[in-house]
Design an enzyme around this catalytic site. Sequence first.
Site, mmCIF file in Angstrom:
data_model
loop_
_atom_site.group_PDB
_atom_site.id
_atom_site.type_symbol
_atom_site.label_atom_id
_atom_site.label_comp_id
_atom_site.label_asym_id
_atom_site.label_seq_id
_atom_site.Cartn_x
_atom_site.Cartn_y
_atom_site.Cartn_z
ATOM 1 N N HIS B 262 -6.742 -2.451 4.775
ATOM 2 C CA HIS B 262 -6.118 -2.771 4.569
ATOM 3 C C HIS B 262 -6.044 -3.467 3.310
ATOM 4 O O HIS B 262 -5.535 -3.450 2.317
ATOM 5 C CB HIS B 262 -5.563 -4.459 5.265
ATOM 6 C CG HIS B 262 -3.964 -5.217 4.567
ATOM 7 N ND1 HIS B 262 -2.662 -5.260 5.372
ATOM 8 C CD2 HIS B 262 -4.039 -6.037 3.489
ATOM 9 C CE1 HIS B 262 -2.709 -5.928 4.334
ATOM 10 N NE2 HIS B 262 -2.647 -6.475 3.630
ATOM 11 N N GLU B 263 -6.622 -3.571 2.487
ATOM 12 C CA GLU B 263 -6.955 -3.864 0.864
ATOM 13 C C GLU B 263 -7.491 -2.290 0.074
ATOM 14 O O GLU B 263 -6.710 -2.410 -0.714
ATOM 15 C CB GLU B 263 -8.143 -4.399 0.675
ATOM 16 C CG GLU B 263 -8.431 -6.252 0.775
ATOM 17 C CD GLU B 263 -7.185 -6.932 0.746
ATOM 18 O OE1 GLU B 263 -5.987 -6.682 -0.615
ATOM 19 O OE2 GLU B 263 -6.731 -7.698 1.814
ATOM 20 N N HIS B 266 -3.947 -1.274 -0.348
ATOM 21 C CA HIS B 266 -3.285 -1.984 -2.282
ATOM 22 C C HIS B 266 -4.089 -0.943 -2.789
ATOM 23 O O HIS B 266 -3.521 -0.936 -4.329
ATOM 24 C CB HIS B 266 -3.257 -3.166 -1.735
ATOM 25 C CG HIS B 266 -3.080 -4.046 -0.892
ATOM 26 N ND1 HIS B 266 -1.251 -4.242 -0.793
ATOM 27 C CD2 HIS B 266 -3.192 -5.074 -0.292
ATOM 28 C CE1 HIS B 266 -0.890 -5.496 -0.178
ATOM 29 N NE2 HIS B 266 -2.335 -5.604 0.477
ATOM 30 N N GLU B 292 2.844 -4.429 0.010
ATOM 31 C CA GLU B 292 2.000 -4.506 1.461
ATOM 32 C C GLU B 292 3.096 -3.069 2.344
ATOM 33 O O GLU B 292 2.215 -3.007 3.182
ATOM 34 C CB GLU B 292 2.904 -5.574 1.946
ATOM 35 C CG GLU B 292 2.958 -6.370 3.325
ATOM 36 C CD GLU B 292 1.169 -7.398 3.490
ATOM 37 O OE1 GLU B 292 0.952 -7.284 1.953
ATOM 38 O OE2 GLU B 292 0.554 -7.344 4.417
#
Lengths: 499, 499
Positions: B262-263, B266, B292
Amino acid sequence: MAPDTPDAYDALLSKYRRISGLQDAGQLLSWDQQVMMPPGGTGARSRQLSALSATSHELLTADEIGDLLGSVEGNVSGEQAAAVREIRRQYDRATRVPTELVEQISIATSEALPVWEQAKADDDFDAFTPTLQKMVELKREYAAHIDPDEDPYAVLFADYEPYLELDTADRVLSRLRDNLVPLIEDIAASDVAAPSPFAGTFDTSTQNDLSRDALSLLGYDWNRGRLDSSSHPFSTGTQFDSRITTRFKETDPIDALTATIHEFGHATYTLGLPQDKYGSPLGESRDLTVHESQSRLWENHIGRSRAFWERFLPSFKDRFPQVGDASADDAYRAVNRVYDDNYIRVEADELTYHMHIVLRYEIEQALIHGDIEVSEVPQVWNDKMEKYLGIRPETDAEGCLQDIHWSHGSFGYFPTYSLGSVLSAQLFASVEDAIPDVYGKVREGSFDDLHSWLTTNVHAHGKRYTTPDLVKEATGEEYTADYFIDYATEKYGDLYDLD
Amino acid sequence: MAPDTPDAYDALLSKYRRISGLQDAGQLLSWDQQVMMPPGGTGARSRQLSALSATSHELLTADEIGDLLGSVEGNVSGEQAAAVREIRRQYDRATRVPTELVEQISIATSEALPVWEQAKADDDFDAFTPTLQKMVELKREYAAHIDPDEDPYAVLFADYEPYLELDTADRVLSRLRDNLVPLIEDIAASDVAAPSPFAGTFDTSTQNDLSRDALSLLGYDWNRGRLDSSSHPFSTGTQFDSRITTRFKETDPIDALTATIHEFGHATYTLGLPQDKYGSPLGESRDLTVHESQSRLWENHIGRSRAFWERFLPSFKDRFPQVGDASADDAYRAVNRVYDDNYIRVEADELTYHMHIVLRYEIEQALIHGDIEVSEVPQVWNDKMEKYLGIRPETDAEGCLQDIHWSHGSFGYFPTYSLGSVLSAQLFASVEDAIPDVYGKVREGSFDDLHSWLTTNVHAHGKRYTTPDLVKEATGEEYTADYFIDYATEKYGDLYDLD
């Protein structure tokens, strides 16, 4: 006191706190750059740092600061007067130098760094000559803006040590030269050979553990610090968070250990500053001489003491059983060995180190005064090396190109290394008067009294006193090289069986 | 174009670059605080951060910025107009809110954090009530300053997503609620049980290695990034240096792995921003919805795909042989298991997650509009939880006290989580049109085409387009929830054998 003085003082300090917060942010960014940042980050980091320095320069040189200084000066006393004195000094130096010159120096410095690195790698001083020439000229111009009536070298020196006169530096460095040159000659002629218990290969990750052992023993506050590695050891931070870096060589465990203890000394100074004065000059450390006195005190007077090795050698052996049955005395003699064949300042022992400094001090002064040309530097360097240490470098890479300082334009920085060592001996003499059997405590691993003495007498004052006044406050005497000369003569006379 | 427009534009951008440099410095200080700083550093760090934010606020709200905006607006077009639009937006929002209110909110936030922490630890919502009440009032006041004629919740929402209208959020969240509630009910009623190959204990240092394996596989640029751990996973940085943190639970290796991916999503966005636009809005990422969408695309459409597990499971088994003969299909089904007994948003699966968001969105809107009292929050929360997910929290600690956001005053933040997930499905549909057999490439461990599509169509634009325009630019369509609904219905219908 004028009726509005307290308000003006508060307003001045509030503005200063802002500037100081930005500068501390810049220090953290530099730490990160040297310790954590991935290589690709350089492009953005230099712009973040320049945003910070340009902004704090603008805030410092704002007319409002000048007005506030004008309205409080003469109307405050004691601590407040000391804080105002320090802000005034920064304000004057920042406002006197035209912004264009500041920028020129900043650009020249960025450009000089890779040129110096390449010249050093190629052992090609000529390739560095125009860059060094330019830097000498810019710094002369800089000095003339700050004080056209003063010796320009004295002005540059004052960037690193504002309160000890250049005469003091002259006097102290002459005494070091006059006393240490014959001592070093006697040692070279001595047939005492230091033992070598630390020869071999030492795993660097275990060396890291050993550095942590030493820091814990000496009383590093891990709640307000951390140890990392970087290509050059340094310490940075505030009284809330003061970090240390070191670097490890597989073939020399003493190198990392002494570097760690040296940086620990710097960190203890920062950690001893009053927390409630954070953001004011009263919560800042004094300049390079006093800072270096703290690193050298811990490095030399503790870390190279027989008592320390009596305490620490068992920990060393736990980490590195390979040192076998070496005694504490072996270790003590090994870490204090004087090398008569070393050309490199950062690898020098406690005695010859000062000759490296004297030589640079004399050369940079002659450069700034125009007494020698830049092209003459290699010749003068090698002649002085021969005169003071009896050795002559075969290359400029291990001669006049070895240090980064001149490519930074840092003329006047070198002498503070020796001035600080000299001060460490003077302070340690006072410590020995104040704490009975201090080396007995070192053997017990008890450093609280030493920390307490140094904090009370040095750290807690921040910039309350000028350097000479701080020395008087802490030791009861004027700043003097007597203690260092006595200490060195006795210690090394004993180590090398000199009469 | 007025003759001096180019100069004014350059002057405006130069001022903005300074502000942006200070803000990026602040981000680095926050990263350090969460990842590296020793605990004692807090006292100085908060003051350094406040020096940075106060200074950049002053620079942003300076009259000169307003004047420069006035002289360029209407006289620039294309990219320049976009940069000016973004600076104008920040300038207006910053100048409309009185400094005292900004300070009040900042103090209230600092004070709220420990109160919320304690209330959560004690499961005592009443102890948090006055604090939350105060925060609601301050944020209402804040919204009224920015735009007294607008729905205050819409104003707050625009702090996190400035360009998607609140109507869009309403429409999308309603569709999620209407479509996902019955789907979740069907799953709960299904007798398909997901396998549990990842049960047991997993060494956290090996989990760290596994996260690095995944990042290397997915194409993280280690030259411009690093992975560390912190109590909450996050990503921060610039196109030169974009770092990731994660955290490890011994009993759940999927938790850290999906957080890392997830990170990573980003970070890829930040790393894909144009380097030559650094310091301009054209070199900044769009707001939270688009950000997001990138994290969710990598987390869900890649990291939770069958193809990814076909590729990655062997690496997983190399690190953790204990998972034995689990198949890629077992892994795929396990990482997509829908939990019908989970109260905690950050532990929720891909489907029920949105019900956690819908519930918060409805409650915070009602709070800001004054439709419910703060004291009613626990009751309303639990009722909605029962309605949407069929479960009722037994404590407020695992109910309305679970998230930090409201203690920060971050009303309007939550919906962007769902809006971003929805966008990730829409973008991924375009990816599948543009890259033939994208999951075949995932199975081969080849992610270059995907990175290239995302960089070209999303990242490289910076803030050139508003969110709706960026979506149109990238996908050729208006922002829509259609793709997400189809994706979720098909994927989970298949996983749980629904008709």
